[in-house]
Scaffold this motif. Structure first.
Motif, PDB file in Angstrom:
ATOM      1  N   PHE A  52      -5.569  -8.109   7.200  1.00  0.00           N
ATOM      2  CA  PHE A  52      -4.699  -9.260   7.413  1.00  0.00           C
ATOM      3  C   PHE A  52      -4.955 -10.339   6.372  1.00  0.00           C
ATOM      4  N   ALA A  53      -6.214 -10.531   5.982  1.00  0.00           N
ATOM      5  CA  ALA A  53      -6.517 -11.517   4.937  1.00  0.00           C
ATOM      6  C   ALA A  53      -5.783 -11.143   3.654  1.00  0.00           C
ATOM      7  N   GLY A  54      -5.784  -9.867   3.322  1.00  0.00           N
ATOM      8  CA  GLY A  54      -5.065  -9.412   2.142  1.00  0.00           C
ATOM      9  C   GLY A  54      -3.564  -9.557   2.284  1.00  0.00           C
ATOM     10  N   MET A  55      -3.038  -9.234   3.476  1.00  0.00           N
ATOM     11  CA  MET A  55      -1.597  -9.346   3.708  1.00  0.00           C
ATOM     12  C   MET A  55      -1.115 -10.785   3.533  1.00  0.00           C
ATOM     13  N   TYR A  56      -1.886 -11.744   4.013  1.00  0.00           N
ATOM     14  CA  TYR A  56      -1.479 -13.145   3.939  1.00  0.00           C
ATOM     15  C   TYR A  56      -1.911 -13.824   2.643  1.00  0.00           C
ATOM     16  N   GLY A  57      -2.764 -13.163   1.861  1.00  0.00           N
ATOM     17  CA  GLY A  57      -3.315 -13.790   0.667  1.00  0.00           C
ATOM     18  C   GLY A  57      -2.273 -14.218  -0.356  1.00  0.00           C
ATOM     19  N   LEU A  62      -5.141 -16.544   5.511  1.00  0.00           N
ATOM     20  CA  LEU A  62      -5.504 -16.287   6.902  1.00  0.00           C
ATOM     21  C   LEU A  62      -6.707 -17.154   7.237  1.00  0.00           C
ATOM     22  N   VAL A  63      -6.599 -17.947   8.294  1.00  0.00           N
ATOM     23  CA  VAL A  63      -7.682 -18.846   8.687  1.00  0.00           C
ATOM     24  C   VAL A  63      -8.590 -18.200   9.729  1.00  0.00           C
TER      25      VAL A  63
END
Length: 195
Positions: A52-57, A62-63
């Motif tokens: 998810f961090a990568g998807m939103y990067g 991603l917080v």
């Protein structure tokens, strides 16, 4: 509707959309065809957070992310920040509950945008903390990730009480209430889980 929630005090502005008249924050339930994310992530919280961090990067940052069950149904809770799409400065903070079913998934999204003077939370905290050199930090879910917006100390939930009207604080407060009161439609819950 696949997800229901306590809409007390909200103004309905569409079949699955609401506004908070006090803040103009927006709430929406979406049903989307396809996979919400890689099915194998469901069984590995570290992989889920990195993914998810990568998807939103590319879009922002991603917080936070947690995985819950609501009446036995897996739900992924995310807090995300993205640049404000209509302003030269400022951000939009979103608290999102994703119900990863297949062949469709559902999301309950609360979006709170900065308005007026932006960056006040960050500037105040940087001054209080003595202008720390480690304000921006490596992403806790993927230290190698370089996201569009930085992961920084000011997004810590410990500061929400000091800034209750900030959109990040509002999104988290709403998400906490909804997390305790949301319901998933039994017909939607009966669809196959992702992974």
């Amino acid at each position: 509707m696949p997800i229901t929630f306590d809409a007390t005090g909200l103004q309905q502005i569409g079949p699955m959309a609401w506004a908070n008249p006090g803040s103009d924050d927006k709430i929406e339930v979406k049903v989307v065809e396809g996979q919400a994310f890689e099915p194998s992530w469901m069984h590995d919280l570290g992989a889920l957070r990195r993914g998810f961090a990568g998807m939103y990067g590319e879009a922002g940052c991603l917080v936070e992310l947690e995985r819950y069950d609501v009446a036995g149904v897996p739900v992924i809770y995310q807090v995300v920040k993205v640049p404000h799409p209509a302003l030269p400065a400022g951000q939009v903070f979103m608290a999102i509950y994703t119900v990863p079913k297949t062949p469709v998934y559902a999301q309950l999204i609360y979006a709170a945008a900065e308005s007026g003077m932006t960056g006040l939370r960050e500037a105040t905290l940087m001054a209080q903390l003595g202008m720390p050199t480690d304000w921006a930090m490596p992403h806790p879910f993927d230290p190698q990730l370089r996201s569009r917006l930085p992961f920084h100390r000011g997004d810590d939930p410990a500061f929400d009480r000091q800034f209750p009207d900030h959109p990040l604080s509002r999104a988290r407060a709403w998400a906490g209430h909804i997390g305790r009161t949301m319901r998933i439609d039994p017909a939607f819950a009966a669809q196959a889980n992702l992974g």
